[in-house]
Design an enzyme around this catalytic site. Sequence first.
Site, short mmCIF file in Angstrom:
data_model
loop_
_atom_site.label_atom_id
_atom_site.label_comp_id
_atom_site.label_asym_id
_atom_site.label_seq_id
_atom_site.Cartn_x
_atom_site.Cartn_y
_atom_site.Cartn_z
N ARG A 1 0.84 -1.19 0.00
CA ARG A 1 0.00 0.00 0.00
C ARG A 1 0.88 1.24 0.00
O ARG A 1 1.95 1.25 0.59
CB ARG A 1 -0.89 0.04 1.25
CG ARG A 1 -2.01 -0.96 1.25
CD ARG A 1 -2.89 -0.79 2.47
NE ARG A 1 -2.11 -0.79 3.70
CZ ARG A 1 -2.47 -0.16 4.81
NH1 ARG A 1 -3.57 0.57 4.83
NH2 ARG A 1 -1.72 -0.21 5.89
N SER B 1 7.81 -5.41 6.54
CA SER B 1 7.51 -6.47 7.51
C SER B 1 8.23 -7.78 7.17
O SER B 1 7.61 -8.83 6.99
CB SER B 1 6.00 -6.68 7.60
OG SER B 1 5.39 -5.50 8.06
N ASP C 1 5.37 -3.13 11.58
CA ASP C 1 3.97 -2.77 11.85
C ASP C 1 3.70 -2.55 13.35
O ASP C 1 2.87 -1.72 13.72
CB ASP C 1 3.00 -3.81 11.27
CG ASP C 1 3.29 -5.23 11.74
OD1 ASP C 1 4.30 -5.44 12.46
OD2 ASP C 1 2.52 -6.14 11.38
#
Length: 492
Positions: A106, A175, A228
């Site tokens: 994203r 991540s 995250d």
Amino acid sequence: MGRVVVGGIVIGAACAVAVLLVRCHMKKSQRWARAMAILQELEEKCATPIGKLKQVADAMTVEMHAGLASEGGSKLKMLITYVDNLPTGNEEGLFYALDLGGTNFRVLRVQLGGKDGRVLNQEFTEVSIPTNLMVGTAEELFDYIAAEVAKFVANEGQDFQVPLGRQRELGFTFSFPVMQTSIASGNLIKWTKGFSIDDAVGHDVVAELTKAIERKGLDMRVTALVNDTVGTLAGGRYTQKDVVAAVILGTGTNAAYVEHAQAIPKWHGLMPKSGEMVINMEWGNFRSSHLPLTEYDLALDAASLNPGDQIFEKLISGMYLGEIVRRVLLKMADEACLFGDTIPPKLKHQFILRTPDMSAMHHDTSANLQVVGNTLKNVLEISDTSLEVRKVVVQLCNVVATRGARLAAAGILGILKKLGRDTLVDGENQKSVIAMDGGLYEHYAEYSKCVENTLSLLLGDEVSETICIEQTNDGSGIGAALLAASNSQYLN
């Protein structure tokens, strides 16, 4: 004479039928008793009395100290994140975030309006990564990502403004396992989640992204590299100054918290001005002799891609809870014929029973447990289950979820103990907030309720009044943009 013979035959046949019925009933009773014995044994092995949970919390605190003392000193990595400036709420301007954590990524932008405006506006786009790029070269992957970032930047509307003469700044949520070397640099340790790009391993992922951004002619600087969990902590702190830690309870699990810099023996850099440093615990890898492990956990671990690792995660996270339930049901089907004389073939498939399925069954309040019946039928192709069998399934879900939730609460207590926030301090009116994210916590109500209730029990009434769990969303997105802001090159 003929009548007597016929009568004898009829009586004999009736007796034989009666014997068969008795045997059948006895066999059924024995099978049911075996199923109940399996369930009872599971309940005993999964038991988490308060005393045991306090031992788990103490063990977590000990491992935290060991992990902070030296690299490799503990199963907990206790990674230094180089995040020593968390958002305050005063941040202003336009900031971007790139969230790369799987087969999609994203790109986000947020316009921050300072103390009064907060998040004035936000937009994002989601892009899937072609499978050939997941096994290609670093240049190909990062060029593809940079092209999508440039495309998104080109569509900036009137609501998003970069001050004249300033670069756009971006927070990068990556991540995958990284050895961080500064707030905006980190070397890739290894790929996971289906990626295999050999020429990126050991290299700085921020440098790779920056080179790709420059090749696209985009004037943008990466000012923060985060995971995250750290993003969740940043997002929580932005809206609530009392946030001291963040926990992810989703498919996987992790925790991060704000540590006093002088309490980190392995930190050899300059003391940050804030006096604080965010630590990424990687708590999924926690292990202790006090953890209530069963034969099902040991078998799941042995069959996993990472045997011996992530034991805590395998007990408490969404990836594994449904699989534990499946393994117990398989034993019941095999040893107690819970679903008939043959084992349902689908029940032998690993990870076929997902935690959302387990949650749906656990929350079934219908009189005949119809949701349980439908889930068994649709997922495992087990039809015509009795109400008694469905009740066993619900009880089994409850045992596994309760153990996971109570252990998660013990982990949170371990963090609070490390920070000295598990007791009241005279004259101090301290409040401690845990920022929580993850689909397991958000969607599995019985689980999240159990986490909160157990934490309150562990802390006692007085202390629990000062501790609060607050659900946050999108730490990997907005949290990264906020860290780009709090670590901006334009701050005084």
